[in-house]
Design a protein around this motif. Structure first.
Motif, PDB file in Angstrom:
ATOM      1  N   ASP A   1      62.631  30.261  79.941  1.00 57.65           N
ATOM      2  CA  ASP A   1      62.452  29.246  80.979  1.00 57.65           C
ATOM      3  C   ASP A   1      62.051  29.836  82.329  1.00 57.65           C
ATOM      4  N   ALA A   2      61.935  31.135  82.410  1.00 57.75           N
ATOM      5  CA  ALA A   2      61.635  31.782  83.689  1.00 57.75           C
ATOM      6  C   ALA A   2      60.144  31.705  84.015  1.00 57.75           C
ATOM      7  N   ILE A   3      59.845  31.705  85.312  1.00 52.73           N
ATOM      8  CA  ILE A   3      58.470  31.694  85.808  1.00 52.73           C
ATOM      9  C   ILE A   3      58.345  32.815  86.832  1.00 52.73           C
ATOM     10  N   TRP A   4      57.209  33.498  86.821  1.00 54.99           N
ATOM     11  CA  TRP A   4      56.977  34.532  87.830  1.00 54.99           C
ATOM     12  C   TRP A   4      55.501  34.520  88.208  1.00 54.99           C
ATOM     13  N   GLN A   5      55.245  34.474  89.502  1.00 57.07           N
ATOM     14  CA  GLN A   5      53.870  34.365  89.981  1.00 57.07           C
ATOM     15  C   GLN A   5      53.008  35.515  89.472  1.00 57.07           C
ATOM     16  N   GLY A   6      51.822  35.167  88.960  1.00 55.37           N
ATOM     17  CA  GLY A   6      50.889  36.172  88.481  1.00 55.37           C
ATOM     18  C   GLY A   6      51.225  36.762  87.130  1.00 55.37           C
ATOM     19  N   GLU A   7      52.250  36.243  86.464  1.00 51.93           N
ATOM     20  CA  GLU A   7      52.647  36.738  85.137  1.00 51.93           C
ATOM     21  C   GLU A   7      52.567  35.577  84.142  1.00 51.93           C
ATOM     22  N   PRO A   8      51.414  35.333  83.559  1.00 46.69           N
ATOM     23  CA  PRO A   8      51.277  34.158  82.696  1.00 46.69           C
ATOM     24  C   PRO A   8      52.004  34.254  81.366  1.00 46.69           C
ATOM     25  N   TRP A   9      52.165  35.476  80.831  1.00 49.44           N
ATOM     26  CA  TRP A   9      52.665  35.593  79.459  1.00 49.44           C
ATOM     27  C   TRP A   9      54.168  35.837  79.400  1.00 49.44           C
ATOM     28  N   LEU A  10      54.699  36.688  80.275  1.00 47.97           N
ATOM     29  CA  LEU A  10      56.112  37.074  80.246  1.00 47.97           C
ATOM     30  C   LEU A  10      56.507  37.438  78.814  1.00 47.97           C
ATOM     31  N   TYR A  11      57.515  36.769  78.245  1.00 53.44           N
ATOM     32  CA  TYR A  11      57.951  37.107  76.884  1.00 53.44           C
ATOM     33  C   TYR A  11      57.536  36.048  75.854  1.00 53.44           C
ATOM     34  N   HIS A  12      56.562  35.239  76.203  1.00 55.34           N
ATOM     35  CA  HIS A  12      56.123  34.176  75.294  1.00 55.34           C
ATOM     36  C   HIS A  12      55.196  34.722  74.209  1.00 55.34           C
ATOM     37  N   SER A  13      55.013  33.932  73.173  1.00 55.03           N
ATOM     38  CA  SER A  13      54.365  34.456  71.967  1.00 55.03           C
ATOM     39  C   SER A  13      52.848  34.413  71.994  1.00 55.03           C
ATOM     40  N   ARG A  14      52.252  33.466  72.709  1.00 53.30           N
ATOM     41  CA  ARG A  14      50.796  33.293  72.706  1.00 53.30           C
ATOM     42  C   ARG A  14      50.274  32.927  71.311  1.00 53.30           C
ATOM     43  N   LEU A  15      51.090  32.270  70.513  1.00 52.75           N
ATOM     44  CA  LEU A  15      50.712  31.949  69.136  1.00 52.75           C
ATOM     45  C   LEU A  15      50.364  30.487  68.919  1.00 52.75           C
ATOM     46  N   SER A  16      50.624  29.617  69.892  1.00 51.50           N
ATOM     47  CA  SER A  16      50.489  28.184  69.653  1.00 51.50           C
ATOM     48  C   SER A  16      49.059  27.785  69.314  1.00 51.50           C
ATOM     49  N   ALA A  17      48.067  28.385  69.964  1.00 53.86           N
ATOM     50  CA  ALA A  17      46.686  28.022  69.651  1.00 53.86           C
ATOM     51  C   ALA A  17      46.344  28.394  68.208  1.00 53.86           C
ATOM     52  N   ALA A  18      46.700  29.603  67.788  1.00 53.39           N
ATOM     53  CA  ALA A  18      46.415  30.028  66.417  1.00 53.39           C
ATOM     54  C   ALA A  18      47.127  29.133  65.402  1.00 53.39           C
ATOM     55  N   MET A  19      48.339  28.738  65.709  1.00 58.31           N
ATOM     56  CA  MET A  19      49.062  27.860  64.797  1.00 58.31           C
ATOM     57  C   MET A  19      48.432  26.475  64.748  1.00 58.31           C
ATOM     58  N   ASN A  20      48.021  25.949  65.892  1.00 63.14           N
ATOM     59  CA  ASN A  20      47.475  24.594  65.918  1.00 63.14           C
ATOM     60  C   ASN A  20      46.066  24.520  65.340  1.00 63.14           C
ATOM     61  N   LEU A  21      45.361  25.648  65.308  1.00 64.12           N
ATOM     62  CA  LEU A  21      44.080  25.712  64.609  1.00 64.12           C
ATOM     63  C   LEU A  21      44.270  25.946  63.115  1.00 64.12           C
ATOM     64  N   LYS A  22      45.507  26.220  62.697  1.00 64.72           N
ATOM     65  CA  LYS A  22      45.914  26.477  61.313  1.00 64.72           C
ATOM     66  C   LYS A  22      45.494  27.865  60.829  1.00 64.72           C
ATOM     67  N   LEU A  23      45.342  28.778  61.762  1.00 67.00           N
ATOM     68  CA  LEU A  23      45.056  30.168  61.409  1.00 67.00           C
ATOM     69  C   LEU A  23      46.321  30.913  61.001  1.00 67.00           C
ATOM     70  N   LEU A  24      47.471  30.354  61.357  1.00 65.35           N
ATOM     71  CA  LEU A  24      48.743  31.034  61.161  1.00 65.35           C
ATOM     72  C   LEU A  24      49.776  30.016  60.711  1.00 65.35           C
ATOM     73  N   SER A  25      50.441  30.291  59.603  1.00 61.88           N
ATOM     74  CA  SER A  25      51.424  29.361  59.042  1.00 61.88           C
ATOM     75  C   SER A  25      52.739  29.422  59.805  1.00 61.88           C
ATOM     76  N   PRO A  26      53.337  28.278  60.130  1.00 54.21           N
ATOM     77  CA  PRO A  26      54.648  28.302  60.780  1.00 54.21           C
ATOM     78  C   PRO A  26      55.719  28.940  59.914  1.00 54.21           C
ATOM     79  N   ARG A  27      55.586  28.850  58.608  1.00 49.24           N
ATOM     80  CA  ARG A  27      56.564  29.488  57.720  1.00 49.24           C
ATOM     81  C   ARG A  27      56.520  31.004  57.853  1.00 49.24           C
ATOM     82  N   VAL A  28      55.320  31.544  57.985  1.00 48.32           N
ATOM     83  CA  VAL A  28      55.171  32.988  58.185  1.00 48.32           C
ATOM     84  C   VAL A  28      55.786  33.394  59.518  1.00 48.32           C
ATOM     85  N   VAL A  29      55.553  32.593  60.547  1.00 53.79           N
ATOM     86  CA  VAL A  29      56.072  32.888  61.886  1.00 53.79           C
ATOM     87  C   VAL A  29      57.599  32.846  61.889  1.00 53.79           C
ATOM     88  N   VAL A  30      58.164  31.786  61.343  1.00 52.02           N
ATOM     89  CA  VAL A  30      59.620  31.640  61.314  1.00 52.02           C
ATOM     90  C   VAL A  30      60.257  32.752  60.482  1.00 52.02           C
TER      91      VAL A  30
END
Length: 523
Positions: free
Chosen positions: A259-288
């Protein structure tokens, strides 16, 4: 004369799943795949250049991989035809190709789920629809779970689905002795900030992607956004590399700082996987499964893994179920009667509010913002200002690379804007500038002060927060989860509240554009 083409298999831009059910019986000698790029899909909401580019680049790469298998792919590239809509392109090719049958996975957008079968029927063909087995829970499962429930709550759905799937369960009980560890996942950084962060795995554009980027810059030059930093995973192999990178380097601290935000740090500890998952390039079962394995093998704490799993197996599946339950009426819900226009600075980032400026410019540059930036910065300001929910929805659908309607619309209309009147969440996510001050470093460099609600230095979030409480007092003052906020409103002296509301009106008037560009409202 019978058709020599047995099955024409339709693949949409967010269905790039090589293991899709629609391919189970594919015969390269008798079947073909159909895909199309159509400008209308980028202009029905005024999509940013990064969002357009990720769809086109990923689609072309998927096409090339199918052709490398020896499969026939009929592909309508954007710069090779002038059909105005996806439906028009499909109708023309149904006549030209004369397939015996058309096969498709259920579209992820209600509009296409109605129009594409109708296009098929008009051509005298039966639309044969396959379930999207990318997800854990289909629409019928969700409908069975909802039953006669008036309201839908994530926590109950999440528990039900975890039990059914056996995820983070031990002898019928949740591992760690509790269903969620949300209380452990609300950390913010001290004044020193996040320190040296591991950079996420980036994917330099190859020749094909560079060709797409050039096309987007030329064809959609009037659209907002930038492509300088475009480095998203565009195929299944790259998506798996991105998952492995997140699991190894950011998952252990994801929970604490999600839940943290820091100026100039877009990624922090987030996964950056949502686009790949929503395009169906990556299975949620594999991720989980990958995340759960890290906990079982002692490399990530339970609060990080459970919090991450809850976003995928819980929230992602939940919002999809809500979408199909509530459409098409969901699109027009406006329980709080919000009637303001979306401020023009949402399309430029030109605002003196440091938190909004950072989130908006990051969004336009990268096509990305993490969930708290979306919910508690850009979404919160629209909620407090009272922007028409459909305009807020259109903006979110237009600007983010991971935006497809089934996931974006419920998040915006139901969670962020409370437009459904509480069907998805038991209270509106309303907060003052104090919340942003607690969770970020933006306020230190901002000309506004989060503790002030009137005067030249008053934080617009704080002014509009108290005005929001006053405007909606009758609805929320006696609800258990909101009573404390409205009790605090009651402590405001009448003259102070009057001054706040006057300043809110002045602010609202100043943000009501005299003339707005044609795309500013979207959809």
């Amino acid at each position: 004369m019978p058709s020599t083409l047995r099955h024409l298999v339709l693949v949409l831009g967010d269905q790039l799943d090589a293991e899709s059910a629609v391919f189970d019986d594919f015969d390269p000698g008798r079947d073909a795949v159909w895909m199309a790029e159509v400008a209308h899909e980028a202009t029905q909401v005024w999509s940013t250049q990064p969002r357009i580019a990720i769809f086109l680049a990923a689609m072309r790469r998927f096409r090339d991989r199918l052709r490398a298998r020896g499969w026939t792919v009929h592909y309508r590239a954007l710069d090779e035809h002038d059909f105005p809509t996806l439906e028009a392109a499909l109708a023309a090719d149904l006549v030209a190709l004369t397939p015996a049958k058309l096969l498709a996975v259920k579209p992820g957008e209600w509009r296409l789920a109605q129009s594409l079968p109708a296009t098929c029927a008009a051509a005298g063909l039966l639309w044969i629809e396959y379930p999207d087995r990318h997800f854990y829970c289909d629409a019928d499962d969700f409908a069975d779970w909802t039953g006669n429930r008036k309201d839908y709550r994530l926590e109950f759905f999440y528990r039900w689905l975890r039990k059914r799937e056996g995820v983070l369960m031990d002898a019928g009980k949740p591992v760690g002795g509790q269903w969620n560890f949300d209380a452990d996942n609300r950390g913010s950084f001290d004044r020193r900030g996040p320190g040296l962060l591991p950079a996420p795995r980036a994917f330099a554009p190859d020749a094909g992607t560079r060709e797409v980027l050039a096309l987007v810059r030329e064809r959609f030059a009037a659209h907002p956004g930038r492509l300088d930093a475009f480095d998203w995973p565009l195929d299944a192999d790259q998506a798996r590399e991105a998952l492995d990178d997140f699991i190894a380097h950011r998952l252990p601290l994801f929970g604490r700082y999600q839940d943290a935000i820091w100026q100039g740090e877009p990624w922090l500890y987030h996964s950056r996987l949502s686009a790949a998952m929503n395009l169906k390039l990556l299975s949620p079962r594999v991720v989980v499964a990958a995340a759960v394995r890290e906990w079982r093998e002692g490399r990530a704490p339970i609060e990080a893994v459970e919090g991450f799993v809850r976003q995928i197996l819980g929230w992602r599946e939940f919002v999809r179920g809500v979408y199909w339950q509530r459409m098409p009426g969901f699109l027009d819900e406006n329980a709080l009667d919000a009637q303001a226009s979306l401020p023009a600075f949402y399309w430029t980032g030109d605002t003196d509010m440091a938190c909004l400026r950072d989130a908006l410019r990051q969004t336009l540059d990268l096509g990305y913002a993490h969930h708290i930036q979306r919910l508690m910065v850009t979404g919160l300001f629209a909620l407090l200002l009272g922007v028409r929910p459909r305009e807020v929805h259109a903006w979110y659908l237009a600007v983010y690379v991971d935006a497809v309607e089934w996931v974006e619309l419920p998040n915006v209309l139901g969670m962020s804007q409370y437009a459904d009147g509480g069907r998805m969440t038991s209270k509106p996510y309303a907060a003052s500038g104090a919340y942003i001050q607690k969770m970020s470093n933006h306020c230190a460099g901002c000309r506004f002060r989060p503790g002030e609600s009137t005067g030249e230095r008053a934080c617009p979030f704080t002014t509009l927060y108290w005005d929001f409480l006053a405007r909606h007092e009758a609805r929320f003052a006696r609800l258990p989860r909101t009573a404390l906020q409205w009790k605090n409103l009651g402590r405001k002296p009448a003259h102070e509240l009057a001054a706040i509301r006057a300043q809110a009106e002045t602010l609202r008037a100043a943000l009501a554009p005299d003339s707005r560009s044609s795309h500013a409202g979207g959809g």
